[in-house]
Design an enzyme around this catalytic site. Sequence first.
Site, short mmCIF file in Angstrom:
data_model
loop_
_atom_site.label_atom_id
_atom_site.label_comp_id
_atom_site.label_asym_id
_atom_site.label_seq_id
_atom_site.Cartn_x
_atom_site.Cartn_y
_atom_site.Cartn_z
N THR A 106 37.46 -28.46 34.99
CA THR A 106 38.42 -28.66 36.41
C THR A 106 39.24 -28.27 36.27
OG1 THR A 106 38.84 -31.36 34.63
CG2 THR A 106 36.90 -31.16 36.73
N ASP A 197 43.55 -16.48 26.41
CA ASP A 197 43.43 -18.54 26.44
C ASP A 197 44.93 -17.60 24.81
OD1 ASP A 197 43.75 -20.33 24.38
OD2 ASP A 197 42.08 -20.43 26.25
N ASP A 200 43.90 -19.95 21.96
CA ASP A 200 43.01 -19.20 21.03
C ASP A 200 43.25 -17.67 20.57
OD1 ASP A 200 40.97 -20.87 21.69
OD2 ASP A 200 39.60 -19.52 23.29
C1 PRP Z 1 47.06 -24.16 27.96
C2 PRP Z 1 48.21 -23.91 27.49
C3 PRP Z 1 49.05 -24.52 29.14
C4 PRP Z 1 47.79 -24.72 29.92
C5 PRP Z 1 48.00 -24.24 30.95
O1 PRP Z 1 46.27 -25.21 27.27
O2 PRP Z 1 48.23 -24.16 26.30
O3 PRP Z 1 48.84 -26.29 27.89
O4 PRP Z 1 46.60 -24.03 29.04
O5 PRP Z 1 47.91 -25.15 31.71
P1 PRP Z 1 47.88 -25.03 33.55
O6 PRP Z 1 49.15 -24.82 33.58
O7 PRP Z 1 46.79 -25.22 34.22
O8 PRP Z 1 47.58 -26.95 33.03
P2 PRP Z 1 44.66 -25.55 26.28
O9 PRP Z 1 44.12 -26.57 27.56
O10 PRP Z 1 44.01 -24.27 26.93
O11 PRP Z 1 45.30 -26.25 24.79
P3 PRP Z 1 44.92 -25.60 24.05
O12 PRP Z 1 45.81 -25.37 24.08
O13 PRP Z 1 44.94 -26.35 22.83
O14 PRP Z 1 44.43 -24.47 23.89
N1 URA Z 2 46.17 -21.41 29.25
C1 URA Z 2 46.08 -20.55 28.62
O1 URA Z 2 46.31 -20.24 27.61
N2 URA Z 2 46.16 -19.32 29.89
C2 URA Z 2 45.96 -19.18 30.80
O2 URA Z 2 45.80 -18.07 31.34
C3 URA Z 2 45.34 -20.13 32.01
C4 URA Z 2 46.25 -21.86 30.93
#
Ligand code: PRP
Ligand code: URA
Length: 206
Positions: A106, A197, A200
Amino acid sequence: MSLNVCEHPLARHLLTQLRNVETTPDRFRHAARQLSEILLLDATADLRLREVEVQTPVEPCTDAALDQGLAVVPVLRAGLSMLESALQLFPDVAVGYIGLERNENTAIAHSYYCKLPKLPGRMTLCLDPMLATGGSAVQAIHVLKANGADQIKMVSVIAAPEGVAALQEAHPEVPIFTASLDRELNDKKYIMPGLGDFGDRLFGTL
Ligand code: PRP
Ligand code: URA
């Protein structure tokens, strides 16, 4: 709300390294730290100063010292990549943490952790390298406001137009500091061209 896209050539150079799929986690972390320093300097350019008297080796003079508390709040986990730069630049900074994770289907972020210092009166920087849909940033800033933050800035390595619009609508007074306004989100809500990502690539969890 202002959108501040950093124009420094070194910022572009470092961002290109982050985008490159061949960049190893070690090199990725290094470039992220360097780029964060540049963005943090941009974001804190209006920190309050006070006059101080100082004795140079040659004569006394009046100059300035920082006179405003600063707080940084990385959004876990990718925001951690920006924390060390903040600590290097501002050793007295107060640090809080907000844990948010996007649901892979989502793209809606759910909150799993929150620990914040006192925020009223401090310039508060919300650190999250990716501003994609903006859902995480909108939620994080809502939490900062609920905890008394009265001067908030968003610092992101890359912003998508969708995320900028969402943040603008929810928190119009919060300026965004970023190295790039990218083109768009894809159907999985990843930023295009983006860098993939961030978490990652930072932690080697691909
Ligand atoms: C990623 C990133 C942001 C978010 C941005 O985190 O670090 O926090 O996505 O996306 P949005 O603007 O659509 O909310 P993620 O949820 O992948 O978690 P992580 O940092 O633990 O990998
Ligand atoms: N979070 C990420 O790490 N990469 C993207 O492109 C979007 C959300």
